[in-house]
Design a protein around this motif. Structure first.
Motif, short mmCIF file in Angstrom:
data_model
loop_
_atom_site.label_atom_id
_atom_site.label_comp_id
_atom_site.label_asym_id
_atom_site.label_seq_id
_atom_site.Cartn_x
_atom_site.Cartn_y
_atom_site.Cartn_z
N ILE A 182 -18.14 11.08 -8.97
CA ILE A 182 -17.82 10.07 -7.97
C ILE A 182 -18.83 8.94 -8.10
O ILE A 182 -20.04 9.17 -8.08
CB ILE A 182 -17.86 10.64 -6.55
N HIS A 183 -18.30 7.71 -8.26
CA HIS A 183 -19.13 6.50 -8.30
C HIS A 183 -18.90 5.71 -7.01
O HIS A 183 -17.75 5.55 -6.58
CB HIS A 183 -18.77 5.61 -9.49
N GLY A 184 -19.96 5.22 -6.40
CA GLY A 184 -19.83 4.40 -5.22
C GLY A 184 -19.64 2.93 -5.58
O GLY A 184 -20.38 2.39 -6.41
N ILE A 185 -18.63 2.29 -4.97
CA ILE A 185 -18.38 0.86 -5.20
C ILE A 185 -18.47 0.13 -3.88
O ILE A 185 -18.35 0.74 -2.81
CB ILE A 185 -17.00 0.63 -5.87
N HIS A 186 -18.67 -1.16 -3.93
CA HIS A 186 -18.98 -1.91 -2.71
C HIS A 186 -17.76 -2.41 -1.96
O HIS A 186 -17.88 -2.88 -0.84
CB HIS A 186 -19.91 -3.09 -3.05
N GLN A 187 -16.55 -2.31 -2.55
CA GLN A 187 -15.36 -2.76 -1.85
C GLN A 187 -14.14 -1.99 -2.34
O GLN A 187 -14.21 -1.26 -3.34
CB GLN A 187 -15.13 -4.27 -2.05
N LEU A 188 -13.04 -2.15 -1.62
CA LEU A 188 -11.81 -1.44 -1.93
C LEU A 188 -11.08 -2.10 -3.08
O LEU A 188 -11.06 -3.33 -3.20
CB LEU A 188 -10.91 -1.42 -0.68
N LEU A 189 -10.46 -1.28 -3.92
CA LEU A 189 -9.62 -1.78 -5.02
C LEU A 189 -8.17 -1.76 -4.54
O LEU A 189 -7.68 -0.71 -4.08
CB LEU A 189 -9.79 -0.92 -6.27
N ILE A 190 -7.48 -2.86 -4.64
CA ILE A 190 -6.11 -2.97 -4.16
C ILE A 190 -5.20 -3.34 -5.32
O ILE A 190 -5.33 -4.42 -5.89
CB ILE A 190 -5.99 -4.02 -3.03
N PRO A 191 -4.25 -2.48 -5.70
CA PRO A 191 -3.32 -2.84 -6.78
C PRO A 191 -2.34 -3.92 -6.36
O PRO A 191 -2.09 -4.14 -5.17
CB PRO A 191 -2.61 -1.51 -7.08
N ARG A 192 -1.79 -4.59 -7.34
CA ARG A 192 -0.88 -5.69 -7.06
C ARG A 192 0.39 -5.21 -6.35
O ARG A 192 0.92 -5.93 -5.48
CB ARG A 192 -0.51 -6.39 -8.37
N SER A 193 0.87 -4.04 -6.67
CA SER A 193 2.11 -3.55 -6.03
C SER A 193 1.92 -3.36 -4.52
O SER A 193 2.82 -3.65 -3.73
CB SER A 193 2.53 -2.23 -6.66
N VAL A 194 0.75 -2.89 -4.09
CA VAL A 194 0.50 -2.71 -2.66
C VAL A 194 0.41 -4.07 -1.97
O VAL A 194 0.89 -4.25 -0.83
CB VAL A 194 -0.78 -1.88 -2.45
N ILE A 195 -0.21 -5.04 -2.62
CA ILE A 195 -0.28 -6.39 -2.05
C ILE A 195 1.12 -6.97 -1.87
O ILE A 195 1.42 -7.59 -0.84
CB ILE A 195 -1.15 -7.30 -2.94
N GLU A 196 1.99 -6.75 -2.84
CA GLU A 196 3.35 -7.27 -2.73
C GLU A 196 4.10 -6.59 -1.58
O GLU A 196 4.84 -7.25 -0.82
CB GLU A 196 4.09 -7.06 -4.05
N ASP A 197 3.94 -5.26 -1.44
CA ASP A 197 4.59 -4.56 -0.32
C ASP A 197 4.09 -5.09 1.02
O ASP A 197 4.87 -5.28 1.96
CB ASP A 197 4.33 -3.06 -0.43
N PHE A 198 2.79 -5.32 1.10
CA PHE A 198 2.21 -5.82 2.36
C PHE A 198 2.74 -7.21 2.67
O PHE A 198 3.09 -7.50 3.83
CB PHE A 198 0.69 -5.84 2.24
N ASN A 199 2.84 -8.07 1.68
CA ASN A 199 3.35 -9.43 1.92
C ASN A 199 4.81 -9.41 2.33
O ASN A 199 5.23 -10.20 3.20
CB ASN A 199 3.15 -10.29 0.67
N LYS A 200 5.60 -8.51 1.73
CA LYS A 200 7.02 -8.42 2.12
C LYS A 200 7.15 -7.98 3.56
O LYS A 200 7.93 -8.58 4.33
CB LYS A 200 7.74 -7.43 1.20
N ARG A 201 6.42 -6.95 3.96
CA ARG A 201 6.52 -6.47 5.33
C ARG A 201 6.00 -7.52 6.31
O ARG A 201 6.54 -7.70 7.39
CB ARG A 201 5.74 -5.17 5.48
N ARG A 202 4.92 -8.21 5.93
CA ARG A 202 4.36 -9.21 6.84
C ARG A 202 5.31 -10.38 7.02
O ARG A 202 5.50 -10.87 8.14
CB ARG A 202 3.01 -9.70 6.29
N ASN A 203 5.94 -10.82 5.94
CA ASN A 203 6.90 -11.93 6.07
C ASN A 203 8.10 -11.51 6.89
O ASN A 203 8.59 -12.27 7.73
CB ASN A 203 7.35 -12.39 4.68
N LEU A 204 8.58 -10.28 6.69
CA LEU A 204 9.73 -9.80 7.44
C LEU A 204 9.38 -9.67 8.92
O LEU A 204 10.19 -9.99 9.79
CB LEU A 204 10.20 -8.45 6.88
#
Length: 458
Positions: A182-204
């Motif tokens: 386990i490596h510790g990183i300073h921020q969350l990694l967000i894939p492009r597919s999740v960003i697209e799903d979030f934008n679709k739901r937010r626009n709707l």
């Protein structure tokens, strides 16, 4: 000097030999020391020294809770059973304070479970990559495939900093176990597919939250409808006369462009699959999902309706209510379809909108897909009650699934339309010719002759 060997004290050697002798017993423990349950694999690969148990017991508590909420423990257990893994764990601060609250709310909604799983598996590589295996600054970036079949890039800077995509490695080799690191990183990694799903739901959501023009306004002081402002004399009408006289659709709002149109706006089949999967993960509505998928073709019909732009509200009876249905009620041809049709309202209603309606108007009748039957809703015990008398059902689990097109509301009973009482026509009275009454002496004489087998009095 005799009490230590190469800097290791004899007491530490004793402890090491002791723990080595009981390692088999510790490996057979079904739970980790923190008390969080973890499924044990049939091959015996998962034990208390696993990297997954270390993740649940580490200081990355926010990530560990998300893994449990996403129902990924068994999936990760199978991955560890096949090969080593590398987990990039963001700090708790990155998930508590640095994450957008709206995006975090999106991840925790039951209908977005697939997006949450994709996000978490994007942080896991199905191979062991230590900090010494990072590429040199001159070598550029190295791509690695993740468990969600996406890719992340590892790179090093000339200053010595190591990065994973856009996240910096702040705690390299934080947890090392035989089956992973386990490596510790300073921020969350967000894939492009999740960003697209979030934008679709937010626009709707922003589209569906817009108050339609002409909707009645409520005075917050009196909770009554505001009276419209008087229209000055001579003002042209708001709508042309033909539009004002045009009849509206009988079942639902006018369909918007769907997949059959040139712009392919709505994917109704995916939305129906999404809400059925949400029912299964929510728990307590397996019978309803089984009828929609296996016993009828209603899931396909609902997907087609949503694809054409219609909106629906499903009143879903829970498993306890469905268990009260008799075999006769389900065995008749078309009976399951008619039951479910009566539980589908061709409108988009939430728990708040229905409760406000029954509070304001007392009783509200909603159209159903079982034409021409309507379902009656009214306020009862601070909730919404559907149906009549003993066959009524309360709104038990509000807003199980709401995506702007499909709304699912859990109820604690199966609804049936109120049967029309048919007037039973009584048959006309028939006049019966009365026989002349015999006297008592004549009757007694005939009885005596009948006992002697004479039939003259018959």
């Amino acid at each position: 000097m005799g009490s230590s060997i190469y800097g290791v004290s004899s007491s530490r050697i004793f402890l090491f030999l002791f723990f080595s002798s009981v390692s088999v017993a510790i490996a057979a423990l079904p739970q980790n020391p923190s008390g969080k349950s973890f499924p044990s694999s049939a091959s015996g690969q998962i034990n208390s020294n696993s990297v997954l148990v270390a993740l649940l017991d580490s200081h990355y508590t926010e990530l560990a809770e998300l893994v449990e909420k996403a129902l990924l423990l068994q999936t990760l257990e199978e991955a560890v059973g096949k090969h080593n893994i590398t987990i990039f764990a963001p700090r708790n601060e990155a998930l508590e304070r640095q994450l957008d609250p709206e995006f975090k709310r999106f991840l925790l909604e039951p209908g977005n479970l697939k997006s949450l799983q994709t996000l978490l598996m994007f942080h896991i590589i199905p191979k062991r990559v230590g900090s010494h295996q990072w590429p040199d600054p001159k070598a550029g970036t190295v791509k690695h495939s993740t468990l969600c079949h996406d890719h992340i890039r590892l790179s090093s800077k000339s200053s010595g900093r190591k990065t994973v995509d856009s996240a910096e490695l702040v705690r390299p080799d934080d947890v090392i176990r035989p089956d992973g690191v386990i490596h510790g990183i300073h921020q969350l990694l967000i894939p492009r597919s999740v960003i697209e799903d979030f934008n679709k739901r937010r626009n709707l959501r922003s589209i569906t939250a817009v108050l339609p023009e002409g909707a009645p306004e409520v005075d917050p002081r009196t909770n009554r409808l505001k009276k419209p402002a008087p229209v000055p004399v001579g003002t042209p009408p708001v709508l042309p006369i033909y539009d004002a006289m045009a009849p509206g659709p009988s079942l639902a709002p006018a369909p918007s462009p769907g997949p059959g149109g040139p712009r392919h706006h709505f994917d109704g089949e995916s939305q129906v699959k999404d809400f059925i999967q949400t029912l299964l993960h929510y728990g307590g509505y397996n019978e309803m999902a089984d009828i929609l998928v296996n016993l009828t073709s209603l899931a396909t019909e609902m997907g087609r309706l949503v694809s054409e732009g219609y909106v629906i509200t499903v009143l879903a009876p829970n498993d306890e209510a469905m268990a009260k249905l008799t075999t006769d009620q389900l065995s008749e041809p078309g009976a399951p379809e008619q039951i479910i049709y009566y539980h589908i309202i061709p409108e988009y209603q939430t728990e708040e909108s229905m409760y406000n309606a029954v509070r304001r108007f007392g009783k509200v009748k909603y159209d159903t897909l079982r034409l021409p039957q309507k379902v009656v809703a009214q306020e009862a015990d601070g909730s919404v009650k559907f149906g009549h008398g003993e066959g009524s059902a309360y709104l038990f689990d509000p807003d199980i699934y709401t995506d702007g097109r499909i709304s699912v509301q859990g109820i604690d009973g199966v609804l049936f339309p109120e049967e029309e009482t048919e007037s039973v026509k009584k048959p006309a009275a028939v006049k019966v010719a009365s026989k002349p009454r015999r006297g008592k002496l004549m009757e007694m004489g005939c009885w005596m002759l009948g006992s002697l087998r004479f039939r003259s009095c018959q």
